[in-house]
Design an enzyme around this catalytic site. Sequence first.
Site, PDB file in Angstrom:
ATOM      1  N   GLU A   1      -7.039   3.825  -5.157  1.00 30.15           N
ATOM      2  CA  GLU A   1      -8.162   4.301  -4.343  1.00 30.15           C
ATOM      3  C   GLU A   1      -8.538   5.672  -4.878  1.00 30.15           C
ATOM      4  O   GLU A   1      -7.675   6.559  -4.946  1.00 30.15           O
ATOM      5  CB  GLU A   1      -7.778   4.396  -2.874  1.00 30.15           C
ATOM      6  CG  GLU A   1      -8.948   4.771  -2.007  1.00 30.15           C
ATOM      7  CD  GLU A   1      -8.552   5.338  -0.662  1.00 30.15           C
ATOM      8  OE1 GLU A   1      -7.515   6.006  -0.582  1.00 30.15           O
ATOM      9  OE2 GLU A   1      -9.289   5.119   0.316  1.00 30.15           O
TER      10      GLU A   1
ATOM     11  N   ASP B   1      -2.946   4.886  -2.502  1.00 30.71           N
ATOM     12  CA  ASP B   1      -3.832   5.674  -1.653  1.00 30.71           C
ATOM     13  C   ASP B   1      -4.253   6.958  -2.367  1.00 30.71           C
ATOM     14  O   ASP B   1      -3.403   7.656  -2.919  1.00 30.71           O
ATOM     15  CB  ASP B   1      -3.040   6.026  -0.380  1.00 30.71           C
ATOM     16  CG  ASP B   1      -3.882   6.594   0.705  1.00 30.71           C
ATOM     17  OD1 ASP B   1      -4.761   5.877   1.202  1.00 30.71           O
ATOM     18  OD2 ASP B   1      -3.675   7.767   1.068  1.00 30.71           O
TER      19      ASP B   1
ATOM     20  N   ASP C   1       0.867  -1.180   0.000  1.00 35.96           N
ATOM     21  CA  ASP C   1       0.000   0.000   0.000  1.00 35.96           C
ATOM     22  C   ASP C   1       0.907   1.235   0.000  1.00 35.96           C
ATOM     23  O   ASP C   1       1.683   1.429   0.941  1.00 35.96           O
ATOM     24  CB  ASP C   1      -0.854  -0.027   1.285  1.00 35.96           C
ATOM     25  CG  ASP C   1      -1.994   0.982   1.273  1.00 35.96           C
ATOM     26  OD1 ASP C   1      -2.999   0.733   1.977  1.00 35.96           O
ATOM     27  OD2 ASP C   1      -1.891   1.989   0.547  1.00 35.96           O
TER      28      ASP C   1
ATOM     29  N   HIS D   1     -10.199  -0.667   6.156  1.00 30.69           N
ATOM     30  CA  HIS D   1      -9.765  -0.049   7.420  1.00 30.69           C
ATOM     31  C   HIS D   1     -10.370   1.338   7.631  1.00 30.69           C
ATOM     32  O   HIS D   1     -10.162   1.953   8.690  1.00 30.69           O
ATOM     33  CB  HIS D   1      -8.239   0.038   7.418  1.00 30.69           C
ATOM     34  CG  HIS D   1      -7.733   0.924   6.342  1.00 30.69           C
ATOM     35  ND1 HIS D   1      -7.817   0.602   4.998  1.00 30.69           N
ATOM     36  CD2 HIS D   1      -7.187   2.145   6.395  1.00 30.69           C
ATOM     37  CE1 HIS D   1      -7.328   1.593   4.288  1.00 30.69           C
ATOM     38  NE2 HIS D   1      -6.947   2.548   5.098  1.00 30.69           N
ATOM     39  N   ASP D   2     -11.097   1.840   6.599  1.00 31.83           N
ATOM     40  CA  ASP D   2     -11.735   3.165   6.735  1.00 31.83           C
ATOM     41  C   ASP D   2     -13.237   3.057   6.934  1.00 31.83           C
ATOM     42  O   ASP D   2     -13.905   4.088   7.087  1.00 31.83           O
ATOM     43  CB  ASP D   2     -11.512   3.992   5.457  1.00 31.83           C
ATOM     44  CG  ASP D   2     -10.084   4.407   5.273  1.00 31.83           C
ATOM     45  OD1 ASP D   2      -9.664   4.548   4.111  1.00 31.83           O
ATOM     46  OD2 ASP D   2      -9.368   4.567   6.291  1.00 31.83           O
TER      47      ASP D   2
HETATM   48  O1  TEU Z   1      -8.495   7.231   2.593  1.00 29.43           O
HETATM   49  C1  TEU Z   1      -8.874   8.296   1.761  1.00 29.43           C
HETATM   50  C2  TEU Z   1     -10.334   8.483   1.708  1.00 29.43           C
HETATM   51  O2  TEU Z   1     -10.979   8.118   0.768  1.00 29.43           O
HETATM   52  C3  TEU Z   1     -11.010   9.138   2.830  1.00 29.43           C
HETATM   53  O3  TEU Z   1     -12.243   9.686   2.428  1.00 29.43           O
HETATM   54  C4  TEU Z   1     -11.248   8.128   3.865  1.00 29.43           C
HETATM   55  O4  TEU Z   1     -12.380   7.417   3.569  1.00 29.43           O
HETATM   56  C5  TEU Z   1     -11.284   8.881   5.114  1.00 29.43           C
HETATM   57  O5  TEU Z   1     -10.276   8.341   5.832  1.00 29.43           O
HETATM   58  C6  TEU Z   1     -12.633   8.897   5.767  1.00 29.43           C
HETATM   59  O6  TEU Z   1     -12.570   8.578   7.104  1.00 29.43           O
HETATM   60  C7  TEU Z   1      -7.112   6.924   2.456  1.00 29.43           C
HETATM   61  C8  TEU Z   1      -6.746   5.870   3.482  1.00 29.43           C
HETATM   62  O7  TEU Z   1      -7.471   4.680   3.191  1.00 29.43           O
HETATM   63  C9  TEU Z   1      -7.086   6.423   4.841  1.00 29.43           C
HETATM   64  O8  TEU Z   1      -6.871   5.442   5.855  1.00 29.43           O
HETATM   65  C10 TEU Z   1      -6.205   7.618   5.104  1.00 29.43           C
HETATM   66  O9  TEU Z   1      -6.600   8.231   6.319  1.00 29.43           O
HETATM   67  C11 TEU Z   1      -6.328   8.652   3.972  1.00 29.43           C
HETATM   68  O10 TEU Z   1      -6.322   8.082   2.668  1.00 29.43           O
HETATM   69  C12 TEU Z   1      -5.134   9.599   4.004  1.00 29.43           C
HETATM   70  O11 TEU Z   1      -3.992   8.896   3.596  1.00 29.43           O
END
Ligand code: TEU
Length: 574
Positions: free
Chosen positions: A271, A212, A104, A343-344
Amino acid sequence: MTSPGQAMTEWWRNAVVYQVYPRSFADSNGDGIGDLPGVIAKLDYLKSLGVDVLWLSPFYPSPQVDNGYDISDYRGVDPMFGTLDDLDALIAGLHSRGMKFMTDIVINHTSDQHPWFTESRKNRTNAKRDWYIWRSARAGHTPGAPGAEPTNWVGFFGEKAWTLDEESGEYYMHLFCKEQPDLNWENADVRQELYAMMRWWLARGVDGFRMDVINLISKTYPLADSTTKTSATHFEAGALFAGGPRLGEFLAEMRREVNGSTDKVLLTVGEMPGTVASDAAGYTNPDNSQIDMIFQFEHMDIDRGTGRYDPIPWRLTDLKRTLGRWQDALAGTGWNSLYWGNHDQSRPVSRFGSARLELREHSAKMLATVLHLHRGTPYIYQGEELGMANYPFETLEDFDDVDAYNSYRIAQTDTGDTEAILAGLRHLGRDNSRTPMQWDATTNAGFTTGTPWLPVNPNHVDVNAAVQINDAGSVFHHYRRLIGLRHALDTVSLGSFEMLLPEDETIYAFTRTHGSEQLLVVANFSDNEPEVPLDAADWNQLVMTTYPDGLGPGGPTRLRPREARIYRRRTTTH
Ligand code: TEU
Ligand code: CA
């Protein structure tokens, strides 16, 4: 030009990816934080599940402001997770089991502790200044005064997207925390350094990259105020900080510089929050040589109101409309990523399943069946294969997520309604998926012998890998059977998709067709026992059901609560 349904031969077209959030997966040294040796110890578990790829969330050196999504050294392993030798051992362990490794990378931004940024912020003239996005205060404004930010942009964590660097008197852009300054992708030196880093990981045996927020690397210049109220997951297509005019160009350049440097067929996944299906069809069209698939967020918005942590009732017809739209838009030459959680996101069984505890397992199996029978690459987030559920968070102190803390603080000033934001975080907060993996019924679920960094869900005494591995009727084995079906049938990986019953608020039904073989999936998203308004006579071969005892008393025409079935037939018309 690949025609719809034409056999697409890359290895990942019938692969299943398993995401590990290292901090919460398995702790080998008792410090309460998961680590690489812990992951290595669980490779046989992943092999028994049948997954093909391990996607590992960031393990690089990081101040951990955003749990590793703030990288301060792209070519290392943070000591809390282990060493580069451990990583090499993990990759070797995966390869020896016939599995692949997708790392990642977070290349839209770095940590503010990255040497590139500490150099860049020293003064306005150093060689690294233009590696980040610096701007003077808005014309006519004193630096630091309210409204002096160069644009009115609000970042994903709800804060202003600019922070004043007192030293140099200029602002730097950060679409996330102020500790995550955005890199300037307009600078070719930045891009080439990042491509070199990616090639360095290829040389260590990496088989793919999850990138990311990769659609943020191209912003719209000259930078201007946003005219639309945007929030993390609700920004309109074409937001000024996402999907800018050079995104396709950068992705194609990366593919030439990175994928083009090896004979390996890599897996590249971007993503892309806020991306719409029509754009995704272009990015993932092999003829454009940009990216293999993307994580889109449209279906992750159906239960959110005005803010990310503002849960609202969702409708099955909305879910079918969005997932169906993406299936149709990417049907010919594009490719979907298929996921309910990561994880989000909070745990899908708590978000889209039954509220009744006795239907949790059925909900998990039903959701898995629906997702894994769509066209695209399915992703399993750690613990999803066990039906792991949301944690019973109570106070703000129970959380350990910068996004939660920011959202709470913003709610305090905006609405003052801290109970509402807490309720939203309990249901949709990211920490729900970051509590420790539940390996067994012992203390701390076998995750650690120490004190876990986040509390273990009390339901681990019932919901854990040890009990499910030995139960053929468990959620774990249902996932294993679904993965096996994808490996066995081209219809699952390549078949065309047709949504049925679009207006039905209870049943999710669709077909997959490949040559003369057709599959039908029917799934009951309710706690009731609805009739299946389809001609059961046509579908006489039951491939799989989520209930252990075959068809219930209602026979083929009635579904049990949260039941899903897969039927197969041969058609002469195709
Ligand atoms: O997430 C980016 C993203 O799409 C955000 O809208 C995410 O859903 C957000 O964290 C909402 O809570 C990526 C990673 O997956 C995330 O864990 C990181 O915090 C973020 O980028 C910054 O790198
Ligand atoms: Ca550890």
